[in-house]
Design a protein around this motif. Structure first.
Motif, short mmCIF file in Angstrom:
data_model
loop_
_atom_site.label_atom_id
_atom_site.label_comp_id
_atom_site.label_asym_id
_atom_site.label_seq_id
_atom_site.Cartn_x
_atom_site.Cartn_y
_atom_site.Cartn_z
N GLY A 32 0.79 -1.22 0.00
CA GLY A 32 0.00 0.00 0.00
C GLY A 32 0.82 1.28 0.00
O GLY A 32 0.26 2.36 0.09
N MET A 33 2.14 1.16 -0.09
CA MET A 33 3.00 2.33 -0.03
C MET A 33 3.46 2.73 -1.42
O MET A 33 3.74 1.89 -2.27
CB MET A 33 4.22 2.05 0.86
N ASP A 34 3.54 4.05 -1.61
CA ASP A 34 3.96 4.57 -2.91
C ASP A 34 5.46 4.84 -2.98
O ASP A 34 6.08 4.66 -4.03
CB ASP A 34 3.22 5.89 -3.21
N TYR A 35 6.02 5.32 -1.90
CA TYR A 35 7.42 5.70 -1.88
C TYR A 35 8.09 5.19 -0.62
O TYR A 35 7.46 5.12 0.44
CB TYR A 35 7.56 7.23 -1.96
N TRP A 36 9.38 4.89 -0.77
CA TRP A 36 10.18 4.35 0.34
C TRP A 36 11.44 5.16 0.52
O TRP A 36 12.05 5.62 -0.47
CB TRP A 36 10.57 2.90 0.05
N GLY A 37 11.84 5.28 1.77
CA GLY A 37 13.14 5.86 2.04
C GLY A 37 14.18 4.78 2.19
O GLY A 37 13.85 3.59 2.30
N LYS A 38 15.43 5.19 2.19
CA LYS A 38 16.48 4.25 2.51
C LYS A 38 16.42 3.95 4.00
O LYS A 38 16.03 4.80 4.78
CB LYS A 38 17.85 4.83 2.15
N GLY A 39 16.77 2.78 4.37
CA GLY A 39 16.63 2.38 5.75
C GLY A 39 17.67 2.95 6.68
O GLY A 39 18.72 3.44 6.25
N THR A 40 17.37 2.85 7.95
CA THR A 40 18.33 3.22 8.99
C THR A 40 18.43 2.04 9.95
O THR A 40 17.42 1.47 10.36
CB THR A 40 17.92 4.52 9.70
N GLN A 41 19.65 1.66 10.28
CA GLN A 41 19.88 0.47 11.10
C GLN A 41 19.66 0.78 12.57
O GLN A 41 20.17 1.76 13.10
CB GLN A 41 21.31 -0.03 10.89
N VAL A 42 18.89 -0.10 13.20
CA VAL A 42 18.71 -0.05 14.66
C VAL A 42 19.22 -1.37 15.21
O VAL A 42 18.76 -2.45 14.79
CB VAL A 42 17.23 0.15 15.03
#
Length: 125
Positions: free
Chosen positions: A111-121
């Protein structure tokens, strides 16, 4: 549309982190936002979502009561406050933008149109 996530890092179990996701490229206040995570060897999962106004939120059962999603439409930013972190919260966290809150909750990543680059936790025990 660009989504830039930040705020990840290494924290001990029981600690806290706040992730931020800054959006640009279209009217941020018109769209739902979600935070997803993917741990090594596991499928991506929806962690939490928030409607365009902030009036509706969703949390996965595993984070309910520990994580809080919020947004500041004036700053085009969505936040994820993570408290009482556990080693099992270790993952790459992604923010994403979708057309409707209901679509995010029912369809997850589809259901998502756009994604960001991830951030590690990373949460150490």
């Amino acid at each position: 549309v660009q989504l830039q996530a930040s705020g990840g890092g290494l924290v001990q179990a029981g600690g806290s982190l706040r992730l931020s996701c800054a959006a640009s490229g279209r009217t941020f206040s018109s769209y739902a936002m979600g935070w997803f995570r993917q741990a090594p060897g596991k499928e991506r999962e929806l962690v939490t979502a928030i409607s365009w106004s902030g009036g509706s939120t969703y949390y996965a059962g595993s984070v309910k009561g520990r994580f809080t999603i919020s947004r500041d439409n004036a700053k085009n930013t969505v936040y994820l406050l993570m408290n009482s972190l556990k080693p099992e919260d270790t993952a790459v966290y992604y923010c994403a933008e979708g057309n409707s809150f209901e679509g995010v909750v029912t369809l997850g990543g589809v259901g998502m149109d756009y994604w960001g680059k991830g951030t590690q936790v990373t949460v150490s025990s």
